[in-house]
Design a protein around this motif. Sequence first.
Motif, PDB file in Angstrom:
ATOM      1  N   ASP A  30      -3.244  30.774   3.660  1.00 41.85           N
ATOM      2  CA  ASP A  30      -3.624  29.604   2.878  1.00 41.85           C
ATOM      3  C   ASP A  30      -2.382  29.075   2.180  1.00 41.85           C
ATOM      4  OD1 ASP A  30      -6.497  29.656   3.212  1.00 41.85           O
ATOM      5  OD2 ASP A  30      -6.537  31.399   1.894  1.00 41.85           O
ATOM      6  N   ILE A  31      -2.139  27.796   2.294  1.00 37.80           N
ATOM      7  CA  ILE A  31      -0.980  27.161   1.662  1.00 37.80           C
ATOM      8  C   ILE A  31      -1.465  26.086   0.692  1.00 37.80           C
ATOM      9  CG2 ILE A  31       1.096  25.759   2.025  1.00 37.80           C
ATOM     10  CD1 ILE A  31       1.408  28.511   3.241  1.00 37.80           C
ATOM     11  N   SER A  32      -0.989  26.165  -0.531  1.00 41.09           N
ATOM     12  CA  SER A  32      -1.221  25.107  -1.514  1.00 41.09           C
ATOM     13  C   SER A  32       0.108  24.439  -1.793  1.00 41.09           C
ATOM     14  CB  SER A  32      -1.780  25.692  -2.811  1.00 41.09           C
ATOM     15  OG  SER A  32      -3.031  26.279  -2.580  1.00 41.09           O
ATOM     16  N   LEU A  33       0.120  23.128  -1.793  1.00 40.61           N
ATOM     17  CA  LEU A  33       1.336  22.369  -2.053  1.00 40.61           C
ATOM     18  C   LEU A  33       1.429  22.002  -3.528  1.00 40.61           C
ATOM     19  CD1 LEU A  33       1.355  19.964   1.031  1.00 40.61           C
ATOM     20  CD2 LEU A  33       2.394  22.237   0.810  1.00 40.61           C
ATOM     21  N   LYS A  34       2.667  21.773  -3.979  1.00 38.94           N
ATOM     22  CA  LYS A  34       2.887  21.334  -5.359  1.00 38.94           C
ATOM     23  C   LYS A  34       2.534  19.864  -5.515  1.00 38.94           C
ATOM     24  CE  LYS A  34       6.855  24.409  -5.889  1.00 38.94           C
ATOM     25  NZ  LYS A  34       8.321  24.434  -6.030  1.00 38.94           N
ATOM     26  N   GLU A  35       2.974  19.051  -4.584  1.00 40.08           N
ATOM     27  CA  GLU A  35       2.747  17.603  -4.614  1.00 40.08           C
ATOM     28  C   GLU A  35       1.838  17.218  -3.446  1.00 40.08           C
ATOM     29  OE1 GLU A  35       3.914  15.493  -6.911  1.00 40.08           O
ATOM     30  OE2 GLU A  35       5.000  17.070  -7.974  1.00 40.08           O
ATOM     31  N   HIS A  36       0.972  16.205  -3.673  1.00 36.06           N
ATOM     32  CA  HIS A  36      -0.018  15.856  -2.657  1.00 36.06           C
ATOM     33  C   HIS A  36       0.064  14.419  -2.156  1.00 36.06           C
ATOM     34  CE1 HIS A  36      -1.598  19.512  -4.510  1.00 36.06           C
ATOM     35  NE2 HIS A  36      -2.107  19.738  -3.309  1.00 36.06           N
ATOM     36  N   ALA A  37       1.142  13.755  -2.427  1.00 38.68           N
ATOM     37  CA  ALA A  37       1.312  12.398  -1.905  1.00 38.68           C
ATOM     38  C   ALA A  37       1.385  12.466  -0.381  1.00 38.68           C
ATOM     39  CB  ALA A  37       2.577  11.757  -2.475  1.00 38.68           C
ATOM     40  N   ALA A  38       1.002  11.392   0.270  1.00 39.53           N
ATOM     41  CA  ALA A  38       0.945  11.349   1.734  1.00 39.53           C
ATOM     42  C   ALA A  38       2.258  11.772   2.383  1.00 39.53           C
ATOM     43  CB  ALA A  38       0.536   9.956   2.203  1.00 39.53           C
ATOM     44  N   ASP A  39       3.382  11.340   1.827  1.00 38.81           N
ATOM     45  CA  ASP A  39       4.689  11.697   2.393  1.00 38.81           C
ATOM     46  C   ASP A  39       4.923  13.203   2.363  1.00 38.81           C
ATOM     47  OD1 ASP A  39       5.160   9.030   2.823  1.00 38.81           O
ATOM     48  OD2 ASP A  39       6.542   8.787   1.138  1.00 38.81           O
TER      49      ASP A  39
END
Length: 160
Positions: free
Chosen positions: A71-80
Amino acid sequence: MAKIDDIDKKILAFLHEDAFLSNKEMASRLGMSATPIHERIKRMEKEGVITGYRAMINPAKLGKTLTVFCDISLKEHAADYLKQFEQDVMQLVEVQECYCVSGHSDFLLKIVVADMDEYREFILHKLASIKNIGNAQSHFVMNEVENEHFMPWISNSLKI
């Protein structure tokens, strides 16, 4: 959505079970000639119903005996950021599948490696080099109950 009739479903079921089955053999089983079978297959390929043909490979026979879901969670979620993560992670040969998911994480990766040492190297030197990862949680497969890209509703078409 493509228009699929009962004959198309049977053809898909045949191909799903054995992609090497000839048009002639399918036609024989369906009481048809090979030409309409060929035409239906080409139409379904063109419409994107059939997306390709591939060999199913047993990773254990090639020394890859450890499967991990991460499972990976990202810090930033903007489309780019999402797009960049997808591009980066799919460059890693150990990653067999990548899904953008809802819930407590952003992505689910299926990773296949030889053993825990190779997984540790993968995490430390490859996955950790991808920017914007906030958290990664590993789930190690202890026993593979089912691993087939099989769609029961397709195989049930043989019983129509």
